[in-house]
Design a protein around this motif. Structure first.
Motif, PDB file in Angstrom:
ATOM      1  N   ASP A  71       0.828  -1.206   0.000  1.00  0.00           N
ATOM      2  CA  ASP A  71       0.000   0.000   0.000  1.00  0.00           C
ATOM      3  C   ASP A  71       0.866   1.261   0.000  1.00  0.00           C
ATOM      4  OD1 ASP A  71      -2.185  -1.627  -0.044  1.00  0.00           O
ATOM      5  OD2 ASP A  71      -2.663  -1.425   2.091  1.00  0.00           O
ATOM      6  N   LYS A  72       1.955   1.194   0.741  1.00  0.00           N
ATOM      7  CA  LYS A  72       2.893   2.324   0.741  1.00  0.00           C
ATOM      8  C   LYS A  72       3.516   2.484  -0.636  1.00  0.00           C
ATOM      9  CE  LYS A  72       4.242   2.543   5.562  1.00  0.00           C
ATOM     10  NZ  LYS A  72       5.126   1.907   6.540  1.00  0.00           N
ATOM     11  N   PHE A  73       3.902   1.356  -1.224  1.00  0.00           N
ATOM     12  CA  PHE A  73       4.506   1.381  -2.556  1.00  0.00           C
ATOM     13  C   PHE A  73       3.548   1.995  -3.568  1.00  0.00           C
ATOM     14  CE2 PHE A  73       5.024  -0.434  -6.779  1.00  0.00           C
ATOM     15  CZ  PHE A  73       6.351  -0.146  -7.044  1.00  0.00           C
ATOM     16  N   LYS A  74       2.300   1.549  -3.500  1.00  0.00           N
ATOM     17  CA  LYS A  74       1.316   2.022  -4.478  1.00  0.00           C
ATOM     18  C   LYS A  74       1.154   3.539  -4.410  1.00  0.00           C
ATOM     19  CE  LYS A  74      -2.971   0.729  -6.622  1.00  0.00           C
ATOM     20  NZ  LYS A  74      -4.350   0.334  -6.391  1.00  0.00           N
ATOM     21  N   ALA A  75       1.197   4.048  -3.199  1.00  0.00           N
ATOM     22  CA  ALA A  75       1.080   5.497  -3.017  1.00  0.00           C
ATOM     23  C   ALA A  75       2.296   6.233  -3.589  1.00  0.00           C
ATOM     24  CB  ALA A  75       0.904   5.817  -1.540  1.00  0.00           C
ATOM     25  N   GLU A  76       3.424   5.544  -3.622  1.00  0.00           N
ATOM     26  CA  GLU A  76       4.672   6.160  -4.089  1.00  0.00           C
ATOM     27  C   GLU A  76       4.976   5.852  -5.555  1.00  0.00           C
ATOM     28  OE1 GLU A  76       7.347   7.892  -2.498  1.00  0.00           O
ATOM     29  OE2 GLU A  76       5.860   8.331  -0.966  1.00  0.00           O
ATOM     30  N   TYR A  77       4.188   4.975  -6.156  1.00  0.00           N
ATOM     31  CA  TYR A  77       4.515   4.421  -7.473  1.00  0.00           C
ATOM     32  C   TYR A  77       4.832   5.483  -8.528  1.00  0.00           C
ATOM     33  CZ  TYR A  77       3.823   1.853 -11.878  1.00  0.00           C
ATOM     34  OH  TYR A  77       3.968   1.326 -13.134  1.00  0.00           O
ATOM     35  N   LEU A 123       9.183  -5.149 -14.733  1.00  0.00           N
ATOM     36  CA  LEU A 123       9.030  -6.415 -14.032  1.00  0.00           C
ATOM     37  C   LEU A 123       8.833  -6.269 -12.522  1.00  0.00           C
ATOM     38  CD1 LEU A 123       9.228  -9.264 -15.295  1.00  0.00           C
ATOM     39  CD2 LEU A 123      11.555  -9.395 -14.423  1.00  0.00           C
ATOM     40  N   THR A 124       9.753  -5.596 -11.877  1.00  0.00           N
ATOM     41  CA  THR A 124       9.722  -5.537 -10.420  1.00  0.00           C
ATOM     42  C   THR A 124       8.512  -4.760  -9.897  1.00  0.00           C
ATOM     43  OG1 THR A 124      12.127  -5.418 -10.573  1.00  0.00           O
ATOM     44  CG2 THR A 124      11.157  -5.137  -8.386  1.00  0.00           C
ATOM     45  N   TYR A 125       8.336  -3.549 -10.400  1.00  0.00           N
ATOM     46  CA  TYR A 125       7.221  -2.739  -9.923  1.00  0.00           C
ATOM     47  C   TYR A 125       5.874  -3.391 -10.248  1.00  0.00           C
ATOM     48  CZ  TYR A 125      10.436   1.232  -8.960  1.00  0.00           C
ATOM     49  OH  TYR A 125      11.423   2.054  -8.470  1.00  0.00           O
ATOM     50  N   PRO A 126       5.687  -3.862 -11.501  1.00  0.00           N
ATOM     51  CA  PRO A 126       4.417  -4.547 -11.782  1.00  0.00           C
ATOM     52  C   PRO A 126       4.203  -5.764 -10.881  1.00  0.00           C
ATOM     53  CG  PRO A 126       5.507  -4.006 -13.842  1.00  0.00           C
ATOM     54  CD  PRO A 126       6.480  -3.682 -12.748  1.00  0.00           C
ATOM     55  N   ALA A 127       5.281  -6.471 -10.549  1.00  0.00           N
ATOM     56  CA  ALA A 127       5.146  -7.638  -9.675  1.00  0.00           C
ATOM     57  C   ALA A 127       4.673  -7.220  -8.285  1.00  0.00           C
ATOM     58  CB  ALA A 127       6.483  -8.389  -9.580  1.00  0.00           C
ATOM     59  N   VAL A 128       5.157  -6.083  -7.807  1.00  0.00           N
ATOM     60  CA  VAL A 128       4.705  -5.587  -6.507  1.00  0.00           C
ATOM     61  C   VAL A 128       3.211  -5.255  -6.567  1.00  0.00           C
ATOM     62  CG1 VAL A 128       4.945  -3.754  -4.779  1.00  0.00           C
ATOM     63  CG2 VAL A 128       6.981  -4.673  -5.889  1.00  0.00           C
ATOM     64  N   LEU A 129       2.806  -4.591  -7.653  1.00  0.00           N
ATOM     65  CA  LEU A 129       1.388  -4.220  -7.789  1.00  0.00           C
ATOM     66  C   LEU A 129       0.502  -5.466  -7.892  1.00  0.00           C
ATOM     67  CD1 LEU A 129       1.742  -1.193 -10.266  1.00  0.00           C
ATOM     68  CD2 LEU A 129       1.377  -1.106  -7.788  1.00  0.00           C
ATOM     69  N   MET A 130       0.958  -6.450  -8.663  1.00  0.00           N
ATOM     70  CA  MET A 130       0.178  -7.693  -8.790  1.00  0.00           C
ATOM     71  C   MET A 130       0.137  -8.456  -7.478  1.00  0.00           C
ATOM     72  SD  MET A 130       0.847  -9.224 -12.572  1.00  0.00           S
ATOM     73  CE  MET A 130       2.607  -8.971 -12.730  1.00  0.00           C
ATOM     74  N   ALA A 131       1.248  -8.447  -6.759  1.00  0.00           N
ATOM     75  CA  ALA A 131       1.288  -9.111  -5.456  1.00  0.00           C
ATOM     76  C   ALA A 131       0.242  -8.489  -4.534  1.00  0.00           C
ATOM     77  CB  ALA A 131       2.682  -9.006  -4.844  1.00  0.00           C
ATOM     78  N   GLY A 132       0.124  -7.176  -4.596  1.00  0.00           N
ATOM     79  CA  GLY A 132      -0.866  -6.485  -3.782  1.00  0.00           C
ATOM     80  C   GLY A 132      -2.280  -6.954  -4.088  1.00  0.00           C
ATOM     81  N   LYS A 133      -2.560  -7.112  -5.377  1.00  0.00           N
ATOM     82  CA  LYS A 133      -3.898  -7.583  -5.766  1.00  0.00           C
ATOM     83  C   LYS A 133      -4.172  -8.967  -5.202  1.00  0.00           C
ATOM     84  CE  LYS A 133      -4.564  -4.750  -9.758  1.00  0.00           C
ATOM     85  NZ  LYS A 133      -4.749  -4.569 -11.162  1.00  0.00           N
ATOM     86  N   LEU A 134      -3.185  -9.843  -5.303  1.00  0.00           N
ATOM     87  CA  LEU A 134      -3.361 -11.189  -4.765  1.00  0.00           C
ATOM     88  C   LEU A 134      -3.458 -11.171  -3.250  1.00  0.00           C
ATOM     89  CD1 LEU A 134      -0.913 -13.234  -7.017  1.00  0.00           C
ATOM     90  CD2 LEU A 134      -3.398 -13.406  -6.985  1.00  0.00           C
TER      91      LEU A 134
END
Ligand SMILES: [Fe+2]
Ligand SMILES: [Fe+2]
Length: 138
Positions: A71-77, A123-134
């Motif tokens: 959630d912190k990452f998403k806010a900073e993306y 790769l890395t950032y999208p993986a973080v976002l997808m991980a959040g969804k899961l």
């Protein structure tokens, strides 16, 4: 990835020690790079750490913390993408002086760090976002 950060960090430290324009340009890279790396190490990489368990449908005691960091990452993306633009700008400047002073190692560092940023964006950032969804589904 954290290891890659350390490697890049060490190579940049070497470039900073060079006298004159190369060292100066390297210092400018470091100014924007260091806080960015710290942020990645703090809020992106721990989420990547649970990506495998998540993708395999397993659970981990690290999931709640990973969700919080996501959630912190998403806010900073968006800001982090902007930081990449900033970093690449300083790298272009460093690349130019490295070319002039024929510093092959520094040119290699410039190339590596640019690739690093591209890999993160693709790769890395999208993986973080997808991980959040899961993580929100578990
Ligand atoms: Fe990075
Ligand atoms: Fe980055």
């Amino acid at each position: 990835m954290e290891e890659e950060h350390e490697e890049l960090h060490a190579e940049l430290a070497k470039a900073i020690k060079m006298r004159g324009k190369v060292g100066e340009a390297a210092k400018k890279v470091a100014e924007v790079l260091h806080p960015h790396f710290q942020k990645e190490n703090g809020i992106a990489l721990p989420v990547i750490g649970v990506a495998r368990e998540l993708a395999e449908g397993k659970t981990s005691p690290d999931f709640p913390k990973a969700l919080e960091l996501h959630d912190k990452f998403k806010a900073e993306y968006e800001k982090m993408l902007q930081e990449h633009v900033e970093i690449v700008r300083t790298l272009d400047a460093l690349g130019k002086v490295a070319e002039t002073y024929k510093k092959k190692d520094v040119l290699e560092f410039v190339r590596k760090l640019k690739n690093h940023a591209i890999t993160e964006e693709d790769l890395t950032y999208p993986a973080v976002l997808m991980a959040g969804k899961l993580l929100k589904q578990t």
